[in-house]
Write a protein that holds these residues in place. Structure first.
Motif, PDB file in Angstrom:
ATOM      1  N   ILE A  76       0.375  -2.247  -3.453  1.00  0.00           N
ATOM      2  CA  ILE A  76      -0.236  -3.533  -2.955  1.00  0.00           C
ATOM      3  C   ILE A  76       0.281  -3.479  -1.538  1.00  0.00           C
ATOM      4  O   ILE A  76      -0.262  -3.962  -0.564  1.00  0.00           O
ATOM      5  N   PHE A  77       1.633  -3.168  -1.385  1.00  0.00           N
ATOM      6  CA  PHE A  77       2.291  -3.256  -0.120  1.00  0.00           C
ATOM      7  C   PHE A  77       1.859  -2.218   0.826  1.00  0.00           C
ATOM      8  O   PHE A  77       2.033  -2.250   2.130  1.00  0.00           O
ATOM      9  N   TYR A  79      -1.368  -1.757   1.449  1.00  0.00           N
ATOM     10  CA  TYR A  79      -2.663  -2.083   2.283  1.00  0.00           C
ATOM     11  C   TYR A  79      -2.514  -2.677   3.642  1.00  0.00           C
ATOM     12  O   TYR A  79      -3.074  -2.379   4.421  1.00  0.00           O
ATOM     13  N   PRO A  80      -1.553  -3.511   3.667  1.00  0.00           N
ATOM     14  CA  PRO A  80      -1.517  -4.262   5.086  1.00  0.00           C
ATOM     15  C   PRO A  80      -0.938  -3.065   6.007  1.00  0.00           C
ATOM     16  O   PRO A  80      -1.289  -3.179   7.170  1.00  0.00           O
ATOM     17  N   PHE A  81      -0.330  -1.939   5.778  1.00  0.00           N
ATOM     18  CA  PHE A  81       0.197  -1.117   6.513  1.00  0.00           C
ATOM     19  C   PHE A  81      -0.930  -0.254   6.722  1.00  0.00           C
ATOM     20  O   PHE A  81      -1.155   0.120   8.087  1.00  0.00           O
ATOM     21  N   VAL A  83      -4.072  -1.378   6.935  1.00  0.00           N
ATOM     22  CA  VAL A  83      -4.785  -2.241   8.028  1.00  0.00           C
ATOM     23  C   VAL A  83      -4.320  -2.338   9.411  1.00  0.00           C
ATOM     24  O   VAL A  83      -5.014  -2.156  10.555  1.00  0.00           O
ATOM     25  N   PHE A  84      -3.074  -2.408   9.576  1.00  0.00           N
ATOM     26  CA  PHE A  84      -2.268  -2.470  10.911  1.00  0.00           C
ATOM     27  C   PHE A  84      -1.672  -1.226  11.370  1.00  0.00           C
ATOM     28  O   PHE A  84      -0.648  -1.275  12.159  1.00  0.00           O
ATOM     29  N   SER A  87      -1.411  -0.655  15.233  1.00  0.00           N
ATOM     30  CA  SER A  87      -0.534  -1.767  15.987  1.00  0.00           C
ATOM     31  C   SER A  87       1.068  -1.493  15.711  1.00  0.00           C
ATOM     32  O   SER A  87       2.016  -1.743  16.380  1.00  0.00           O
ATOM     33  N   LEU A  88       1.226  -0.791  14.666  1.00  0.00           N
ATOM     34  CA  LEU A  88       2.521  -0.819  14.255  1.00  0.00           C
ATOM     35  C   LEU A  88       3.390   0.567  14.739  1.00  0.00           C
ATOM     36  O   LEU A  88       4.490   0.244  15.086  1.00  0.00           O
ATOM     37  N   GLY A  92       6.290   1.163  12.423  1.00  0.00           N
ATOM     38  CA  GLY A  92       5.501   1.198  11.170  1.00  0.00           C
ATOM     39  C   GLY A  92       5.767   2.318  10.355  1.00  0.00           C
ATOM     40  O   GLY A  92       5.850   2.473   9.047  1.00  0.00           O
TER      41      GLY A  92
END
Length: 119
Positions: A76-77, A79-81, A83-84, A87-88, A92
């Protein structure tokens, strides 16, 4: 308070729908009970009798369940990676590489210890 009004209305509608569905299905649904419907379902296999108290599950079952939850939460962690990602930039990418390396080390450790073997 007026900002929360739509949320509260939606929660009330969801609760009303859930409770109403359960009540209506019990009132309107057919009530033709027989031995097969009242018996426990075990994937089409005849149910085996259980000892008094429900029996005991092996510890390995709970370990596999906990491992599934841990790896599921770790996925689950990701998914934000995803998506962004743009920009990271490089920071990132490095952070995600460290995160995936940690997850992989945990997976390798569990695999080497035999935690994934179902014997």
């Amino acid at each position: 308070m007026h900002l929360y009004t739509p949320v509260l209305v939606l929660m009330a509608l969801a609760t009303l729908f859930a409770v109403g569905s359960v009540v209506m299905s019990s009132l309107v649904g057919p009530k033709r009970y027989n031995r097969a419907k009242l018996d426990s379902y075990e994937c089409g296999i005849e149910p085996t009798p259980h000892p008094v108290g429900g029996g005991r599950f092996p510890v390995k079952y709970y370990i596999i369940a906990m491992l599934f939850i841990v790896f599921d939460v770790e996925i689950i962690f990701l998914y934000p990676f995803a998506v962004f990602f743009d920009s990271l930039r490089f920071y990132g990418l490095v952070e995600m590489a460290l995160f995936i390396a940690t997850v992989f080390m945990a997976y390798a450790y569990v695999w080497r210890r035999g935690g994934l073997d179902w014997d």
